[in-house]
Design a protein around this motif. Structure first.
Motif, PDB file in Angstrom:
ATOM      1  N   ASN A  16      24.322  -6.128 -52.765  1.00 10.81           N
ATOM      2  CA  ASN A  16      23.764  -7.402 -53.235  1.00 10.81           C
ATOM      3  C   ASN A  16      24.060  -8.593 -52.314  1.00 10.81           C
ATOM      4  OD1 ASN A  16      22.154  -8.606 -55.361  1.00 10.81           O
ATOM      5  ND2 ASN A  16      23.982  -9.749 -55.941  1.00 10.81           N
ATOM      6  N   SER A  17      24.644  -8.335 -51.124  1.00  9.97           N
ATOM      7  CA  SER A  17      24.951  -9.461 -50.234  1.00  9.97           C
ATOM      8  C   SER A  17      23.701  -9.955 -49.499  1.00  9.97           C
ATOM      9  CB  SER A  17      26.042  -9.076 -49.234  1.00  9.97           C
ATOM     10  OG  SER A  17      25.676  -7.928 -48.505  1.00  9.97           O
ATOM     11  N   GLY A  18      22.706  -9.088 -49.351  1.00 12.04           N
ATOM     12  CA  GLY A  18      21.454  -9.510 -48.711  1.00 12.04           C
ATOM     13  C   GLY A  18      21.149  -8.825 -47.390  1.00 12.04           C
ATOM     14  N   ASP A  84      27.889 -12.389 -49.402  1.00 10.69           N
ATOM     15  CA  ASP A  84      27.282 -13.264 -50.409  1.00 10.69           C
ATOM     16  C   ASP A  84      28.242 -14.437 -50.604  1.00 10.69           C
ATOM     17  OD1 ASP A  84      26.513 -14.596 -52.719  1.00 10.69           O
ATOM     18  OD2 ASP A  84      26.074 -12.767 -53.854  1.00 10.69           O
ATOM     19  N   SER A  86      28.158 -16.915 -52.406  1.00  4.03           N
ATOM     20  CA  SER A  86      28.282 -17.440 -53.768  1.00  4.03           C
ATOM     21  C   SER A  86      29.140 -16.524 -54.644  1.00  4.03           C
ATOM     22  CB  SER A  86      26.901 -17.598 -54.402  1.00  4.03           C
ATOM     23  OG  SER A  86      26.364 -16.327 -54.720  1.00  4.03           O
ATOM     24  N   ASN A 119      25.716 -15.519 -46.253  1.00  7.67           N
ATOM     25  CA  ASN A 119      24.363 -15.564 -46.813  1.00  7.67           C
ATOM     26  C   ASN A 119      24.337 -16.247 -48.195  1.00  7.67           C
ATOM     27  OD1 ASN A 119      21.591 -14.905 -46.627  1.00  7.67           O
ATOM     28  ND2 ASN A 119      21.902 -13.079 -47.890  1.00  7.67           N
ATOM     29  N   LYS A 120      23.145 -16.484 -48.686  1.00 11.23           N
ATOM     30  CA  LYS A 120      22.866 -17.097 -49.994  1.00 11.23           C
ATOM     31  C   LYS A 120      23.358 -18.538 -50.068  1.00 11.23           C
ATOM     32  CE  LYS A 120      22.656 -12.708 -52.475  1.00 11.23           C
ATOM     33  NZ  LYS A 120      22.726 -12.044 -53.777  1.00 11.23           N
ATOM     34  N   ASP A 122      21.673 -21.051 -50.212  1.00 11.17           N
ATOM     35  CA  ASP A 122      20.835 -21.857 -51.117  1.00 11.17           C
ATOM     36  C   ASP A 122      21.417 -21.936 -52.526  1.00 11.17           C
ATOM     37  OD1 ASP A 122      20.140 -18.976 -50.871  1.00 11.17           O
ATOM     38  OD2 ASP A 122      18.922 -19.410 -52.646  1.00 11.17           O
ATOM     39  N   LEU A 123      22.334 -21.038 -52.873  1.00 10.56           N
ATOM     40  CA  LEU A 123      22.847 -21.021 -54.253  1.00 10.56           C
ATOM     41  C   LEU A 123      23.909 -22.102 -54.451  1.00 10.56           C
ATOM     42  CD1 LEU A 123      23.044 -17.196 -55.029  1.00 10.56           C
ATOM     43  CD2 LEU A 123      21.213 -18.816 -55.547  1.00 10.56           C
ATOM     44  N   ALA A 126      27.570 -21.394 -53.661  1.00  9.25           N
ATOM     45  CA  ALA A 126      27.925 -20.919 -52.319  1.00  9.25           C
ATOM     46  C   ALA A 126      29.011 -21.792 -51.692  1.00  9.25           C
ATOM     47  CB  ALA A 126      26.685 -20.903 -51.432  1.00  9.25           C
ATOM     48  N   ASP A 152      20.175 -18.327 -45.430  1.00  9.76           N
ATOM     49  CA  ASP A 152      19.470 -18.215 -46.704  1.00  9.76           C
ATOM     50  C   ASP A 152      18.332 -17.256 -46.400  1.00  9.76           C
ATOM     51  OD1 ASP A 152      17.597 -18.406 -48.682  1.00  9.76           O
ATOM     52  OD2 ASP A 152      17.355 -20.581 -48.565  1.00  9.76           O
TER      53      ASP A 152
END
Ligand code: GTP
Ligand code: MG
Length: 164
Positions: A16-18, A84, A86, A119-120, A122-123, A126, A152
């Motif tokens: 789920n890290s991207g 991730d 966040s 990553n992420k 945008d959350l 984060a 992101d």
């Protein structure tokens, strides 16, 4: 014509890290897939840039598949490690997996370059890439070239220079 230089890249990091989302964005737009699902085991992605021919081992980050990672360490010439930013709760798990990677006999004594994606971004939850690098103690990596990028992966892959 000239054969492009082949590079084997390992894409690692927790589930789920991207990872798959980032690899997808690095592909030429006509080769990108629209819906991304959790990787089962691993998937091999091949694409070319102007000068290089990439083979990316996009590994699943799920706990039950993480033991597959080490089988590809020997042939890896570069590592992408995705976090991730966040997921504060699992940052310590990401650090454990990174430390295990760095201490592996097939990695430990090699100057293999590592590109980290915080990553992420945008959350709302984060943390900054500086904070991620502190939480993972990246400053302790002295014998390998490494770099961390904030990303992101959904709206903007970040590190556009990766493609060049
Ligand atoms: P595994 O294959 O299970 O190891 O996961 P993975 O690391 O490949 O993650 P994946 O690319 O499948 O992305 C997991 C989820 O996070 C998906 O729902 C993505 O859309 C989402 N995601 C990926 N990158 C970002 C990002 O930068 N921001 C946000 N908000 N969501 C993201
Ligand atoms: Mg995946």
């Amino acid at each position: 014509g000239l054969k492009k230089k082949e590079v084997h890249v390992l894409c690692l990091g927790l589930d789920n890290s991207g990872k798959t989302t980032i690899i997808n964005k690095l592909k030429p737009s006509n080769a990108q897939s629209q819906d991304i699902v959790p990787t089962i085991g691993f998937s091999i992605e091949k694409f070319k840039s102007s000068s290089l021919s990439f083979t990316v081992f996009d590994m699943s980050g799920q706990g039950r598949y993480r033991n597959l990672w080490e089988h590809y360490y020997k042939e890896g010439q570069a590592i992408i490690f995705v976090i991730d930013s966040s997921d504060r709760l699992r940052m310590v798990v990401a650090k454990e997996e990174l430390d295990t990677l760095l201490n592996h006999p097939d990695i430990k004594h090699r100057r293999i370059p590592i590109l980290f994606f915080a990553n992420k971004m945008d959350l709302r939850d984060a943390v900054t890439s500086v904070k991620v690098s502190q939480l993972l103690c990246l400053e302790n990596i002295k014998d390998k070239p490494w770099h961390i990028c904030a990303s992101d992966a959904i709206s903007d892959p970040g590190c556009e220079d990766m493609k060049r």
